[in-house]
Design a protein around this motif. Structure first.
Motif, mmCIF file in Angstrom:
data_model
loop_
_atom_site.group_PDB
_atom_site.id
_atom_site.type_symbol
_atom_site.label_atom_id
_atom_site.label_comp_id
_atom_site.label_asym_id
_atom_site.label_seq_id
_atom_site.Cartn_x
_atom_site.Cartn_y
_atom_site.Cartn_z
ATOM 1 N N SER A 166 0.842 -1.185 0.000
ATOM 2 C CA SER A 166 0.000 0.000 0.000
ATOM 3 C C SER A 166 0.881 1.240 0.000
ATOM 4 O O SER A 166 1.916 1.277 0.666
ATOM 5 C CB SER A 166 -0.902 0.033 1.236
ATOM 6 N N VAL A 167 0.459 2.255 -0.736
ATOM 7 C CA VAL A 167 1.131 3.547 -0.766
ATOM 8 C C VAL A 167 0.063 4.583 -0.487
ATOM 9 O O VAL A 167 -0.982 4.601 -1.146
ATOM 10 C CB VAL A 167 1.791 3.808 -2.137
ATOM 11 N N GLY A 168 0.297 5.415 0.516
ATOM 12 C CA GLY A 168 -0.707 6.412 0.858
ATOM 13 C C GLY A 168 -0.266 7.293 1.997
ATOM 14 O O GLY A 168 0.924 7.427 2.281
ATOM 15 N N THR A 169 -1.255 7.881 2.681
ATOM 16 C CA THR A 169 -0.994 8.777 3.795
ATOM 17 C C THR A 169 -0.226 8.044 4.889
ATOM 18 O O THR A 169 -0.647 6.969 5.324
ATOM 19 C CB THR A 169 -2.319 9.317 4.362
ATOM 20 N N SER A 170 0.891 8.612 5.318
ATOM 21 C CA SER A 170 1.717 7.992 6.347
ATOM 22 C C SER A 170 0.894 7.685 7.590
ATOM 23 O O SER A 170 0.215 8.549 8.131
ATOM 24 C CB SER A 170 2.873 8.925 6.711
ATOM 25 N N GLY A 171 0.903 6.412 8.012
ATOM 26 C CA GLY A 171 0.173 5.967 9.181
ATOM 27 C C GLY A 171 -1.186 5.356 8.869
ATOM 28 O O GLY A 171 -1.760 4.677 9.710
ATOM 29 N N SER A 172 -1.700 5.615 7.662
ATOM 30 C CA SER A 172 -2.994 5.018 7.276
ATOM 31 C C SER A 172 -2.963 4.626 5.798
ATOM 32 O O SER A 172 -3.944 4.786 5.079
ATOM 33 C CB SER A 172 -4.144 5.993 7.555
ATOM 34 N N GLU A 173 -1.836 4.086 5.358
ATOM 35 C CA GLU A 173 -1.617 3.758 3.939
ATOM 36 C C GLU A 173 -2.679 2.820 3.366
ATOM 37 O O GLU A 173 -3.072 2.975 2.212
ATOM 38 C CB GLU A 173 -0.232 3.127 3.734
ATOM 39 N N THR A 174 -3.128 1.851 4.144
ATOM 40 C CA THR A 174 -4.071 0.864 3.612
ATOM 41 C C THR A 174 -5.486 1.411 3.454
ATOM 42 O O THR A 174 -6.265 0.878 2.676
ATOM 43 C CB THR A 174 -4.122 -0.405 4.490
ATOM 44 N N THR A 175 -5.826 2.484 4.179
ATOM 45 C CA THR A 175 -7.172 3.060 4.061
ATOM 46 C C THR A 175 -7.197 4.370 3.288
ATOM 47 O O THR A 175 -8.247 4.763 2.790
ATOM 48 C CB THR A 175 -7.803 3.285 5.453
ATOM 49 N N ASN A 176 -6.068 5.062 3.188
ATOM 50 C CA ASN A 176 -5.994 6.349 2.490
ATOM 51 C C ASN A 176 -4.847 6.328 1.493
ATOM 52 O O ASN A 176 -3.718 6.683 1.812
ATOM 53 C CB ASN A 176 -5.804 7.495 3.490
ATOM 54 N N GLY A 177 -5.138 5.855 0.293
ATOM 55 C CA GLY A 177 -4.118 5.761 -0.745
ATOM 56 C C GLY A 177 -4.457 4.680 -1.752
ATOM 57 O O GLY A 177 -5.605 4.542 -2.164
ATOM 58 N N PHE A 178 -3.452 3.903 -2.139
ATOM 59 C CA PHE A 178 -3.585 2.866 -3.164
ATOM 60 C C PHE A 178 -3.131 1.526 -2.624
ATOM 61 O O PHE A 178 -2.180 1.455 -1.857
ATOM 62 C CB PHE A 178 -2.676 3.171 -4.367
ATOM 63 N N ASP A 179 -3.787 0.456 -3.073
ATOM 64 C CA ASP A 179 -3.329 -0.904 -2.796
ATOM 65 C C ASP A 179 -2.849 -1.533 -4.087
ATOM 66 O O ASP A 179 -3.460 -1.360 -5.137
ATOM 67 C CB ASP A 179 -4.464 -1.773 -2.233
ATOM 68 N N PHE A 180 -1.755 -2.254 -3.989
ATOM 69 C CA PHE A 180 -1.259 -3.087 -5.084
ATOM 70 C C PHE A 180 -1.392 -4.519 -4.573
ATOM 71 O O PHE A 180 -0.488 -5.056 -3.952
ATOM 72 C CB PHE A 180 0.189 -2.721 -5.423
ATOM 73 N N ASP A 181 -2.579 -5.115 -4.765
ATOM 74 C CA ASP A 181 -2.919 -6.406 -4.170
ATOM 75 C C ASP A 181 -2.104 -7.560 -4.745
ATOM 76 O O ASP A 181 -1.831 -7.615 -5.937
ATOM 77 C CB ASP A 181 -4.407 -6.718 -4.358
ATOM 78 N N ASN A 182 -1.769 -8.499 -3.843
ATOM 79 C CA ASN A 182 -1.065 -9.741 -4.201
ATOM 80 C C ASN A 182 0.168 -9.502 -5.064
ATOM 81 O O ASN A 182 0.424 -10.221 -6.019
ATOM 82 C CB ASN A 182 -2.024 -10.721 -4.877
ATOM 83 N N THR A 183 0.923 -8.480 -4.701
ATOM 84 C CA THR A 183 2.173 -8.196 -5.403
ATOM 85 C C THR A 183 3.203 -9.230 -4.967
ATOM 86 O O THR A 183 3.525 -9.328 -3.790
ATOM 87 C CB THR A 183 2.667 -6.781 -5.062
ATOM 88 N N THR A 184 3.707 -10.010 -5.896
ATOM 89 C CA THR A 184 4.633 -11.091 -5.561
ATOM 90 C C THR A 184 6.049 -10.600 -5.304
ATOM 91 O O THR A 184 6.874 -11.350 -4.817
ATOM 92 C CB THR A 184 4.687 -12.121 -6.700
ATOM 93 N N GLY A 185 6.336 -9.365 -5.649
ATOM 94 C CA GLY A 185 7.683 -8.834 -5.507
ATOM 95 C C GLY A 185 8.515 -9.036 -6.761
ATOM 96 O O GLY A 185 9.681 -8.668 -6.810
ATOM 97 N N ALA A 186 7.914 -9.626 -7.794
ATOM 98 C CA ALA A 186 8.640 -9.862 -9.047
ATOM 99 C C ALA A 186 8.850 -8.545 -9.794
ATOM 100 O O ALA A 186 8.042 -7.616 -9.700
ATOM 101 C CB ALA A 186 7.856 -10.824 -9.929
#
Length: 96
Positions: free
Chosen positions: A28-48
Motif C-alpha cells: 500500500s502507498v498512501g498517507t503515512s500511518g494510514s496507507e491501507t485506508t488512504n491511498g492505493f493498494d497493489f494487491d497480491n504483489t509477488t515482488g517480481a
C-alpha cells in the motif's frame, strides 16, 4: 503531496525483485500511518520485477486532499514483510 491535490492514478515499478513475506502480501502507498485506508493498494504483489497498476483509490485520496500529506509505504498480509529489492511508485495528480 500538496494540499488540494486530486490524485488520479499510481503505478508501482519493481526494478529489483523484492522478497515478500507471503504470496498474499499487498503493498500500500498512501498517507503515512494510514496507507491501507488512504491511498492505493497493489494487491497480491509477488515482488517480481515488473510494473503494477493500483486497484482503487481509497479513503481521503478519492477527493482533493484537505492538507499537505506525507506519503509512505506499508505491506499487509499473512506474514507482512518486504526485504531487499528496489521499487518506486509514481503518483499522478492534478492541482489548480
Amino acid at each position: 503531496m500538496p494540499a488540494g491535490a486530486k490524485v488520479i492514478s499510481a503505478m508501482l515499478e519493481i526494478t529489483e525483485a523484492i522478497t515478500m513475506g507471503n504470496a498474499d502480501n499487498d503493498i500500500s502507498v498512501g498517507t503515512s500511518g494510514s496507507e491501507t485506508t488512504n491511498g492505493f493498494d497493489f494487491d497480491n504483489t509477488t515482488g517480481a520485477v515488473g510494473v503494477y497498476d493500483h486497484d482503487a483509490i481509497n479513503g481521503t485520496w478519492a477527493n482533493p486532499l484537505a492538507a499537505a500529506t506525507t506519503v509512505a509505504w506499508d505491506v499487509a498480509g499473512t506474514t507482512p514483510s518486504m526485504n531487499g529489492g528496489k521499487a518506486r511508485c509514481v503518483i499522478r495528480y492534478t492541482k489548480i
